[in-house]
Scaffold this active site. Structure first.
Site, PDB file in Angstrom:
ATOM      1  N   ASP A  25     -42.174  14.020   4.025  1.00  0.00           N
ATOM      2  CA  ASP A  25     -42.742  14.589   2.796  1.00  0.00           C
ATOM      3  C   ASP A  25     -43.517  13.531   2.006  1.00  0.00           C
ATOM      4  O   ASP A  25     -43.197  12.344   2.076  1.00  0.00           O
ATOM      5  CB  ASP A  25     -41.613  15.185   1.944  1.00  0.00           C
ATOM      6  CG  ASP A  25     -42.150  16.124   0.872  1.00  0.00           C
ATOM      7  OD1 ASP A  25     -43.284  16.641   1.034  1.00  0.00           O
ATOM      8  OD2 ASP A  25     -41.450  16.337  -0.127  1.00  0.00           O
ATOM      9  N   ASN A  27     -47.144  13.455   1.819  1.00  0.00           N
ATOM     10  CA  ASN A  27     -48.516  13.207   2.285  1.00  0.00           C
ATOM     11  C   ASN A  27     -49.547  13.514   1.192  1.00  0.00           C
ATOM     12  O   ASN A  27     -50.483  12.742   0.976  1.00  0.00           O
ATOM     13  CB  ASN A  27     -48.849  14.092   3.492  1.00  0.00           C
ATOM     14  CG  ASN A  27     -48.061  13.724   4.723  1.00  0.00           C
ATOM     15  OD1 ASN A  27     -47.382  12.697   4.750  1.00  0.00           O
ATOM     16  ND2 ASN A  27     -48.139  14.560   5.748  1.00  0.00           N
ATOM     17  N   TRP A  30     -49.417  10.998  -1.643  1.00  0.00           N
ATOM     18  CA  TRP A  30     -49.968   9.714  -1.170  1.00  0.00           C
ATOM     19  C   TRP A  30     -51.491   9.726  -1.321  1.00  0.00           C
ATOM     20  O   TRP A  30     -52.088   8.767  -1.805  1.00  0.00           O
ATOM     21  CB  TRP A  30     -49.572   9.500   0.293  1.00  0.00           C
ATOM     22  CG  TRP A  30     -50.073   8.226   0.897  1.00  0.00           C
ATOM     23  CD1 TRP A  30     -49.412   7.032   0.964  1.00  0.00           C
ATOM     24  CD2 TRP A  30     -51.357   8.003   1.520  1.00  0.00           C
ATOM     25  NE1 TRP A  30     -50.196   6.081   1.579  1.00  0.00           N
ATOM     26  CE2 TRP A  30     -51.397   6.658   1.933  1.00  0.00           C
ATOM     27  CE3 TRP A  30     -52.463   8.813   1.762  1.00  0.00           C
ATOM     28  CZ2 TRP A  30     -52.504   6.099   2.577  1.00  0.00           C
ATOM     29  CZ3 TRP A  30     -53.567   8.266   2.396  1.00  0.00           C
ATOM     30  CH2 TRP A  30     -53.580   6.917   2.803  1.00  0.00           C
ATOM     31  N   ARG A  38     -55.912  15.906  -0.364  1.00  0.00           N
ATOM     32  CA  ARG A  38     -54.545  15.959   0.186  1.00  0.00           C
ATOM     33  C   ARG A  38     -54.528  15.795   1.710  1.00  0.00           C
ATOM     34  O   ARG A  38     -53.629  15.150   2.265  1.00  0.00           O
ATOM     35  CB  ARG A  38     -53.885  17.307  -0.168  1.00  0.00           C
ATOM     36  CG  ARG A  38     -53.470  17.459  -1.611  1.00  0.00           C
ATOM     37  CD  ARG A  38     -52.871  18.861  -1.817  1.00  0.00           C
ATOM     38  NE  ARG A  38     -51.813  19.134  -0.865  1.00  0.00           N
ATOM     39  CZ  ARG A  38     -50.541  18.754  -1.029  1.00  0.00           C
ATOM     40  NH1 ARG A  38     -50.183  18.132  -2.131  1.00  0.00           N
ATOM     41  NH2 ARG A  38     -49.643  19.034  -0.116  1.00  0.00           N
ATOM     42  N   HIS A  42     -52.301  13.885   5.242  1.00  0.00           N
ATOM     43  CA  HIS A  42     -51.771  14.416   6.504  1.00  0.00           C
ATOM     44  C   HIS A  42     -52.288  13.593   7.681  1.00  0.00           C
ATOM     45  O   HIS A  42     -51.546  13.309   8.625  1.00  0.00           O
ATOM     46  CB  HIS A  42     -52.154  15.888   6.677  1.00  0.00           C
ATOM     47  CG  HIS A  42     -51.584  16.785   5.619  1.00  0.00           C
ATOM     48  ND1 HIS A  42     -50.278  16.686   5.200  1.00  0.00           N
ATOM     49  CD2 HIS A  42     -52.143  17.786   4.886  1.00  0.00           C
ATOM     50  CE1 HIS A  42     -50.056  17.606   4.262  1.00  0.00           C
ATOM     51  NE2 HIS A  42     -51.169  18.276   4.049  1.00  0.00           N
ATOM     52  N   LEU A 136     -36.541   9.113  25.179  1.00  0.00           N
ATOM     53  CA  LEU A 136     -36.401   9.636  23.809  1.00  0.00           C
ATOM     54  C   LEU A 136     -36.815  11.097  23.839  1.00  0.00           C
ATOM     55  O   LEU A 136     -37.828  11.435  24.453  1.00  0.00           O
ATOM     56  CB  LEU A 136     -37.324   8.862  22.849  1.00  0.00           C
ATOM     57  CG  LEU A 136     -37.399   9.422  21.425  1.00  0.00           C
ATOM     58  CD1 LEU A 136     -36.211   8.935  20.594  1.00  0.00           C
ATOM     59  CD2 LEU A 136     -38.685   8.999  20.719  1.00  0.00           C
ATOM     60  N   ARG A 195     -35.273  11.944   4.240  1.00  0.00           N
ATOM     61  CA  ARG A 195     -36.392  12.647   3.607  1.00  0.00           C
ATOM     62  C   ARG A 195     -37.184  11.633   2.798  1.00  0.00           C
ATOM     63  O   ARG A 195     -36.622  10.953   1.940  1.00  0.00           O
ATOM     64  CB  ARG A 195     -35.932  13.782   2.700  1.00  0.00           C
ATOM     65  CG  ARG A 195     -37.143  14.514   2.093  1.00  0.00           C
ATOM     66  CD  ARG A 195     -36.782  15.804   1.388  1.00  0.00           C
ATOM     67  NE  ARG A 195     -38.014  16.452   0.923  1.00  0.00           N
ATOM     68  CZ  ARG A 195     -38.196  17.756   0.875  1.00  0.00           C
ATOM     69  NH1 ARG A 195     -37.246  18.569   1.247  1.00  0.00           N
ATOM     70  NH2 ARG A 195     -39.341  18.267   0.431  1.00  0.00           N
ATOM     71  N   ARG A 201     -33.871  17.428  -1.311  1.00  0.00           N
ATOM     72  CA  ARG A 201     -33.502  18.783  -0.871  1.00  0.00           C
ATOM     73  C   ARG A 201     -33.755  18.926   0.627  1.00  0.00           C
ATOM     74  O   ARG A 201     -34.470  18.128   1.223  1.00  0.00           O
ATOM     75  CB  ARG A 201     -34.256  19.851  -1.681  1.00  0.00           C
ATOM     76  CG  ARG A 201     -35.760  19.699  -1.696  1.00  0.00           C
ATOM     77  CD  ARG A 201     -36.423  20.821  -2.531  1.00  0.00           C
ATOM     78  NE  ARG A 201     -37.856  20.614  -2.652  1.00  0.00           N
ATOM     79  CZ  ARG A 201     -38.486  20.272  -3.786  1.00  0.00           C
ATOM     80  NH1 ARG A 201     -37.809  20.102  -4.912  1.00  0.00           N
ATOM     81  NH2 ARG A 201     -39.805  20.110  -3.808  1.00  0.00           N
ATOM     82  N   ILE A 202     -33.202  20.005   1.178  1.00  0.00           N
ATOM     83  CA  ILE A 202     -33.271  20.245   2.621  1.00  0.00           C
ATOM     84  C   ILE A 202     -34.520  21.064   2.980  1.00  0.00           C
ATOM     85  O   ILE A 202     -35.011  20.971   4.102  1.00  0.00           O
ATOM     86  CB  ILE A 202     -31.999  21.008   3.092  1.00  0.00           C
ATOM     87  CG1 ILE A 202     -30.706  20.260   2.687  1.00  0.00           C
ATOM     88  CG2 ILE A 202     -32.009  21.274   4.586  1.00  0.00           C
ATOM     89  CD1 ILE A 202     -30.418  18.983   3.405  1.00  0.00           C
ATOM     90  N   GLU A 214     -25.370  12.501   7.863  1.00  0.00           N
ATOM     91  CA  GLU A 214     -25.505  11.619   6.704  1.00  0.00           C
ATOM     92  C   GLU A 214     -26.920  11.762   6.147  1.00  0.00           C
ATOM     93  O   GLU A 214     -27.904  11.709   6.893  1.00  0.00           O
ATOM     94  CB  GLU A 214     -25.247  10.159   7.111  1.00  0.00           C
ATOM     95  CG  GLU A 214     -23.830   9.907   7.600  1.00  0.00           C
ATOM     96  CD  GLU A 214     -22.767  10.191   6.536  1.00  0.00           C
ATOM     97  OE1 GLU A 214     -23.048   9.997   5.334  1.00  0.00           O
ATOM     98  OE2 GLU A 214     -21.656  10.617   6.911  1.00  0.00           O
TER      99      GLU A 214
HETATM  100  C1  IPE Z   1     -40.880  20.282   3.675  1.00  0.00           C
HETATM  101  O1  IPE Z   1     -41.828  19.744   2.801  1.00  0.00           O
HETATM  102  C2  IPE Z   1     -41.518  20.700   4.956  1.00  0.00           C
HETATM  103  C3  IPE Z   1     -42.128  19.636   5.745  1.00  0.00           C
HETATM  104  C4  IPE Z   1     -42.049  18.359   5.538  1.00  0.00           C
HETATM  105  C5  IPE Z   1     -42.841  20.092   6.882  1.00  0.00           C
HETATM  106  P1  IPE Z   1     -42.410  20.622   1.597  1.00  0.00           P
HETATM  107  O2  IPE Z   1     -43.302  19.717   0.816  1.00  0.00           O
HETATM  108  O3  IPE Z   1     -43.028  21.849   2.124  1.00  0.00           O
HETATM  109  O4  IPE Z   1     -41.092  20.998   0.784  1.00  0.00           O
HETATM  110  P2  IPE Z   1     -40.903  21.647  -0.657  1.00  0.00           P
HETATM  111  O5  IPE Z   1     -41.678  22.914  -0.688  1.00  0.00           O
HETATM  112  O6  IPE Z   1     -41.429  20.670  -1.666  1.00  0.00           O
HETATM  113  O7  IPE Z   1     -39.431  21.832  -0.787  1.00  0.00           O
HETATM  114  C1  IPE Z   2     -45.483  16.863   3.863  1.00  0.00           C
HETATM  115  O1  IPE Z   2     -46.239  16.354   2.823  1.00  0.00           O
HETATM  116  C2  IPE Z   2     -46.330  17.499   4.940  1.00  0.00           C
HETATM  117  C3  IPE Z   2     -46.165  18.953   5.065  1.00  0.00           C
HETATM  118  C4  IPE Z   2     -45.335  19.682   4.378  1.00  0.00           C
HETATM  119  C5  IPE Z   2     -47.007  19.624   6.019  1.00  0.00           C
HETATM  120  P1  IPE Z   2     -46.715  17.292   1.634  1.00  0.00           P
HETATM  121  O2  IPE Z   2     -48.015  17.897   2.008  1.00  0.00           O
HETATM  122  O3  IPE Z   2     -45.650  18.240   1.272  1.00  0.00           O
HETATM  123  O4  IPE Z   2     -46.944  16.237   0.474  1.00  0.00           O
HETATM  124  P2  IPE Z   2     -46.561  16.426  -1.064  1.00  0.00           P
HETATM  125  O5  IPE Z   2     -45.109  16.743  -1.124  1.00  0.00           O
HETATM  126  O6  IPE Z   2     -47.416  17.543  -1.576  1.00  0.00           O
HETATM  127  O7  IPE Z   2     -46.890  15.108  -1.664  1.00  0.00           O
HETATM  128 MG    MG Z   3     -44.092  18.175  -0.044  1.00  0.00          MG
END
Ligand code: IPE
Ligand code: IPE
Ligand code: MG
Length: 259
Positions: A25, A27, A30, A38, A42, A136, A195, A201-202, A214
């Site tokens: 998470d 990207n 960043w 955005r 990615h 792997l 994460r 969060r999950i 863990e």
């Molecule tokens: C979780 O990230 C899914 C992936 C990393 C692919 P999100 O950025 O979509 O999560 P939420 O919506 O903030 O919980």
């Molecule tokens: C995770 O990074 C990648 C995907 C969910 C595809 P995000 O795109 O969620 O990046 P933020 O959380 O918006 O910074």
């Molecule tokens: Mg995100």
């Protein structure tokens, strides 16, 4: 990946997690911090994937599972979703040879029927081409949701029981009956969940499989994730006492073989 296969037979250090699962998470943030679109985040995230796969191999991690696209990520702007699809296609096209040469077995889990046929075909080819590799196991979770996984497993179990007849269908369902139908039944449950991006969060990742994993959270954005950050997570993991419901005294008193 530019690493040579001669350096890969590193024996697993004691306490190395066998299975690491990562929510990649941050990207978008960043990129936004750098005044970039955005999607630039990615693209850089793919570099972090390559580095992480290599670092896990060097450390003797057997299973690495990466959350690439959640069931909920379709809610994003159309251009971002289509960029992610293109990135997925180009990664599958360009990286499979290197993965295969390095002894990596690839699995993609999720509701893949929602993807365009080209992606489904590339996934099938990549899984087939790498199926005999054992160094792997890299799993990419794409259009994956933990709730989807449990539901699809329940449907498969019910369908199997229905075929066996009304008595089988009426028999009780146990955990051990459902588990083989989960999409990652080929892997042990994750030892360490990481994460990035600061959220704790999950987000509907591996709900069933994370029951005793863990959890480790870092503020680093995914494109900045590197071997040093991985080592911090592993070091913290090695400090944790995994009790699985027992007391600390019981765990310390055992020879490491807890039934
Ligand atoms: C979780 O990230 C899914 C992936 C990393 C692919 P999100 O950025 O979509 O999560 P939420 O919506 O903030 O919980
Ligand atoms: C995770 O990074 C990648 C995907 C969910 C595809 P995000 O795109 O969620 O990046 P933020 O959380 O918006 O910074
Ligand atoms: Mg995100």
């Amino acid at each position: 990946m530019g690493f040579s296969s001669s350096t890969l037979a590193v024996p697993e250090a004691p306490g190395t997690p066998r299975h690491i699962a990562i929510v990649m998470d941050g990207n978008g943030r960043w990129a936004t911090r750098r005044k970039l679109p955005r999607v630039a985040g990615h693209a850089r995230g793919l570099d972090a994937v390559r580095n992480t796969v290599e670092a896990c191999m060097r450390r003797g991690v057997e299973y690495l599972t990466l959350f690439a696209f959640s069931s909920e990520n379709w809610r994003r702007p159309g251009e971002e979703v289509s960029f992610l699809m293109k990135l997925f296609i180009s990664a599958l096209e360009r990286e499979i040879g290197k993965l295969s040469a390095n002894g990596i077995r690839l699995h993609v889990v999720g509701a893949l029927e929602a993807f365009e046929p080209r992606i489904q075909q590339l996934v099938r080819e990549a899984e087939l081409r790498t199926q005999d590799n054992h160094r792997l196991t890299l799993t990419i979770a794409a259009n994956y949701g933990g709730r989807w996984d449990i539901l699809q497993a329940a449907r498969k179990l019910a369908a199997q029981r229905a075929l066996q007849g009304p008595e089988a269908l009426a028999a009780p369902f146990e955990e051990a009956d459902l588990a083989p139908h989960l999409s990652m039944a080929y892997a042990p449950e994750p030892d360490l969940f990481i994460r990035t991006g600061g959220e704790q969060r999950i987000s509907n990742f591996l709900l069933w499989q994370l029951a005793y994993t863990e959890l480790y959270f870092t503020d680093k954005f995914w494109p900045d994730f590197d071997a040093a950050t991985l080592d911090l997570a592993i070091a913290e993991f090695q400090q944790r006492e995994r009790r699985f419901g027992r007391t600390s005294a019981q765990v310390k008193g055992s020879s490491g073989h807890l039934a």
